[in-house]
Design a protein around this motif. Structure first.
Motif, PDB file in Angstrom:
ATOM      1  N   GLY A   8       0.850  -1.176   0.000  1.00 49.32           N
ATOM      2  CA  GLY A   8       0.000   0.000   0.000  1.00 49.32           C
ATOM      3  C   GLY A   8       0.893   1.234   0.000  1.00 49.32           C
ATOM      4  O   GLY A   8       1.910   1.263  -0.701  1.00 49.32           O
ATOM      5  N   GLY A   9       0.519   2.223   0.792  1.00 47.19           N
ATOM      6  CA  GLY A   9       1.257   3.494   0.788  1.00 47.19           C
ATOM      7  C   GLY A   9       2.352   3.568   1.838  1.00 47.19           C
ATOM      8  O   GLY A   9       3.394   2.914   1.710  1.00 47.19           O
ATOM      9  N   GLY A  11       3.030   2.571   5.063  1.00 47.36           N
ATOM     10  CA  GLY A  11       3.620   1.416   5.747  1.00 47.36           C
ATOM     11  C   GLY A  11       4.454   0.585   4.781  1.00 47.36           C
ATOM     12  O   GLY A  11       5.574   0.160   5.099  1.00 47.36           O
ATOM     13  N   ASP A  42      -6.920   2.876  -4.039  1.00 51.45           N
ATOM     14  CA  ASP A  42      -7.059   4.215  -3.450  1.00 51.45           C
ATOM     15  C   ASP A  42      -7.173   5.303  -4.523  1.00 51.45           C
ATOM     16  O   ASP A  42      -7.356   6.476  -4.192  1.00 51.45           O
ATOM     17  N   PRO A 207       4.150  -4.317   6.197  1.00 53.69           N
ATOM     18  CA  PRO A 207       3.061  -4.092   7.158  1.00 53.69           C
ATOM     19  C   PRO A 207       2.020  -3.112   6.613  1.00 53.69           C
ATOM     20  O   PRO A 207       1.679  -2.131   7.268  1.00 53.69           O
ATOM     21  N   SER A 208       1.520  -3.364   5.423  1.00 50.30           N
ATOM     22  CA  SER A 208       0.499  -2.506   4.824  1.00 50.30           C
ATOM     23  C   SER A 208      -0.872  -2.883   5.362  1.00 50.30           C
ATOM     24  O   SER A 208      -1.050  -3.961   5.923  1.00 50.30           O
ATOM     25  N   ASN A 209      -1.823  -2.001   5.175  1.00 51.15           N
ATOM     26  CA  ASN A 209      -3.192  -2.258   5.635  1.00 51.15           C
ATOM     27  C   ASN A 209      -3.703  -3.568   5.011  1.00 51.15           C
ATOM     28  O   ASN A 209      -3.746  -3.712   3.789  1.00 51.15           O
ATOM     29  N   SER A 238       3.481  -7.929  10.420  1.00 47.26           N
ATOM     30  CA  SER A 238       2.218  -7.444  10.986  1.00 47.26           C
ATOM     31  C   SER A 238       2.175  -5.911  11.057  1.00 47.26           C
ATOM     32  O   SER A 238       3.120  -5.283  11.520  1.00 47.26           O
ATOM     33  N   PRO A 239       1.065  -5.331  10.626  1.00 44.67           N
ATOM     34  CA  PRO A 239       0.899  -3.874  10.732  1.00 44.67           C
ATOM     35  C   PRO A 239       0.376  -3.470  12.107  1.00 44.67           C
ATOM     36  O   PRO A 239       0.239  -2.280  12.385  1.00 44.67           O
ATOM     37  N   ILE A 241       0.622  -3.503  16.275  1.00 42.71           N
ATOM     38  CA  ILE A 241       1.516  -3.682  17.413  1.00 42.71           C
ATOM     39  C   ILE A 241       0.645  -3.622  18.661  1.00 42.71           C
ATOM     40  O   ILE A 241      -0.015  -2.614  18.906  1.00 42.71           O
ATOM     41  N   PRO A 245      -3.122  -0.443  15.116  1.00 41.01           N
ATOM     42  CA  PRO A 245      -2.319  -0.012  13.985  1.00 41.01           C
ATOM     43  C   PRO A 245      -1.351   1.084  14.439  1.00 41.01           C
ATOM     44  O   PRO A 245      -1.661   1.848  15.350  1.00 41.01           O
ATOM     45  N   ARG A 247      -0.294   3.562  12.574  1.00 40.28           N
ATOM     46  CA  ARG A 247      -0.920   4.793  12.098  1.00 40.28           C
ATOM     47  C   ARG A 247      -2.072   4.400  11.192  1.00 40.28           C
ATOM     48  O   ARG A 247      -2.116   3.301  10.673  1.00 40.28           O
ATOM     49  N   ALA A 250      -6.479   0.886  10.434  1.00 42.72           N
ATOM     50  CA  ALA A 250      -6.612  -0.520  10.013  1.00 42.72           C
ATOM     51  C   ALA A 250      -7.616  -1.253  10.887  1.00 42.72           C
ATOM     52  O   ALA A 250      -8.312  -2.160  10.421  1.00 42.72           O
TER      53      ALA A 250
HETATM   54  P1  GDP Z   1      -1.323   3.602   3.505  1.00 47.68           P
HETATM   55  O1  GDP Z   1      -1.785   3.156   2.154  1.00 47.68           O
HETATM   56  O2  GDP Z   1      -0.605   4.909   3.479  1.00 47.68           O
HETATM   57  O3  GDP Z   1      -2.387   3.513   4.552  1.00 47.68           O
HETATM   58  O4  GDP Z   1      -0.179   2.605   3.924  1.00 47.68           O
HETATM   59  P2  GDP Z   1      -0.098   1.040   3.990  1.00 47.68           P
HETATM   60  O5  GDP Z   1      -1.373   0.349   3.703  1.00 47.68           O
HETATM   61  O6  GDP Z   1       1.101   0.595   3.220  1.00 47.68           O
HETATM   62  O7  GDP Z   1       0.290   0.840   5.508  1.00 47.68           O
HETATM   63  C1  GDP Z   1      -0.561   1.204   6.557  1.00 47.68           C
HETATM   64  C2  GDP Z   1      -0.265   0.297   7.721  1.00 47.68           C
HETATM   65  O8  GDP Z   1       1.116   0.428   8.065  1.00 47.68           O
HETATM   66  C3  GDP Z   1      -1.053   0.666   8.965  1.00 47.68           C
HETATM   67  O9  GDP Z   1      -1.977  -0.357   9.248  1.00 47.68           O
HETATM   68  C4  GDP Z   1       0.025   0.778  10.049  1.00 47.68           C
HETATM   69  O10 GDP Z   1      -0.332   0.116  11.236  1.00 47.68           O
HETATM   70  C5  GDP Z   1       1.241   0.147   9.418  1.00 47.68           C
HETATM   71  N1  GDP Z   1       2.468   0.752   9.906  1.00 47.68           N
HETATM   72  C6  GDP Z   1       2.838   2.040   9.787  1.00 47.68           C
HETATM   73  N2  GDP Z   1       4.012   2.250  10.416  1.00 47.68           N
HETATM   74  C7  GDP Z   1       4.381   1.042  10.934  1.00 47.68           C
HETATM   75  C8  GDP Z   1       5.498   0.601  11.713  1.00 47.68           C
HETATM   76  O11 GDP Z   1       6.404   1.358  12.065  1.00 47.68           O
HETATM   77  N3  GDP Z   1       5.529  -0.725  12.064  1.00 47.68           N
HETATM   78  C9  GDP Z   1       4.529  -1.599  11.702  1.00 47.68           C
HETATM   79  N4  GDP Z   1       4.646  -2.868  12.080  1.00 47.68           N
HETATM   80  N5  GDP Z   1       3.463  -1.211  10.980  1.00 47.68           N
HETATM   81  C10 GDP Z   1       3.391   0.085  10.604  1.00 47.68           C
END
Ligand code: GDP
Ligand code: CA
Length: 324
Positions: A8-9, A11, A42, A207-209, A238-239, A241, A245, A247, A250
């Motif tokens: 995804g974005g 993460g 998205d 760790p994408s959504n 895992s996204p 912790i 989430p 950030r 999720a």
């Molecule tokens: P988005 O499209 O910008 O929302 O990004 P993604 O889908 O790629 O990633 C979002 C996920 O990344 C969220 O569910 C966060 O919990 C996870 N994430 C962000 N920073 C971290 C981190 O430092 N560690 C872990 N494990 N997960 C993270």
């Protein structure tokens, strides 16, 4: 070696930049080719322009142009155009579009309008950011438009809104009843997507959504089967912790699809193809998976080095599993 990742974005991008850093500083791994399959669910059309938030976050992060604090958008950004649009009362005003970022959307829209595919557009845009020089190939999951919509219900009644409106405007605060990937029934994987999964030595899930990033990519016909069939070990990070989430929302996405916000339940979404699952150390004890190897370690990507260590651990786990 060939590594393929679904992303995804923010993460995904931070993890993959860490992975590239890890590969570049590990003797024998620096010539590894990294293929990134980006979520396009998205994507949204705004002011006549096609915006691909996840592809752009991946491109700017891996190409060195990202706004570090935000995690998305361009560094040293200004918002003069957006001010003009607001002065005309143009809507929507809830989606931030910086001036530099707009350059990307204008060029992309021009090429798409000329009939160039999104894959080709993405490759042309990526050239400017030198991704190929860093041995990174960025592919959209599909060239056909797929847009994630969210069915919500509040005092205004039940309706479907674009994912971005739910996420950015409403901050995921209106309960989602379900997600609909509009256009998915007609979508096919972009050129190179299935081959990248089938011919990889290692497949990684950053760790994408799990719902609106990875889950959408898994919905592209053929992708899930390719993951089940590939000889490469598939390792995910895992996204969550401690069940939250790091950030974003999720947890709201998981609850909409009736899945608990735990590292175990997220792994369950990948059950049919996942070989290894990296979870946060405090979650490790509670995670038991029937067929995947679980490993606990710190998973907070506080900076580039921390992300590189996490990515290195995911890769090491995959390589151990490959030798079995
Ligand atoms: P988005 O499209 O910008 O929302 O990004 P993604 O889908 O790629 O990633 C979002 C996920 O990344 C969220 O569910 C966060 O919990 C996870 N994430 C962000 N920073 C971290 C981190 O430092 N560690 C872990 N494990 N997960 C993270
Ligand atoms: Ca996204």
């Amino acid at each position: 070696m060939r590594i393929t990742a679904l992303a995804g974005g923010v993460g995904g991008a931070r993890f993959l930049r860490g992975l590239r850093t890890h590969l570049d500083r590990t003797p024998g791994l620096d010539d590894t080719e990294l293929t990134v399959i980006g979520n396009t669910g998205d994507d949204i059309s705004l002011f006549g322009l096609r915006v691909c938030p996840d592809l752009d976050t991946l491109m700017y992060t891996l190409g060195g142009g990202i706004h570090e604090g935000q995690g998305w958008g361009r560094a040293d950004e200004s918002h003069r155009v957006q001010g003009e649009l607001a002065a005309y009362g143009a809507v929507p005003q809830w989606f931030g579009l910086g001036d530099l970022d707009l350059g990307t959307h204008v060029v992309r829209s021009q090429w798409l309008g000329q009939g160039v595919t999104l894959s080709e557009v993405t490759e042309r845009l990526s050239r400017r950011w030198g991704l190929a020089d860093h041995r990174v190939r960025l592919l959209p999951m599909s060239d056909s438009p797929v847009e994630t919509h969210v069915v919500v219900e509040d005092e205004e009644g039940q309706r479907a809104i674009h994912f971005q409106e739910w996420w950015v405007r409403h901050q995921a605060a209106i309960p989602a009843q379900r997600f609909v990937a509009v256009g998915m029934d007609r979508a096919t994987p972009a050129p190179g997507v299935l081959d990248a999964i089938r011919q990889a030595d290692v497949v990684l899930l950053p760790p994408s959504n799990p719902v609106v990033s990875i889950g959408i990519i898994l919905g592209v016909p053929g992708v899930r089967d390719a993951l089940r069939g590939t000889a490469a070990p598939v390792v995910g990070v895992s996204p969550l912790i401690g069940g939250l989430p790091v950030r974003g929302h999720a947890d709201a996405c998981l609850s909409a699809i009736g899945v608990e916000a735990t590292a175990s339940a997220v792994a369950g979404l990948y059950e049919d193809f996942l070989d290894g699952w990296l979870v946060s150390e405090e979650d490790a004890e509670g995670v038991r998976l029937p067929r995947a190897t679980v490993q606990g370690r710190p998973l907070l990507m506080t900076d580039r080095d921390a992300a590189a260590d996490i990515a290195g651990a995911a890769l090491d786990l995959a390589l151990q599993l490959a030798r079995r």
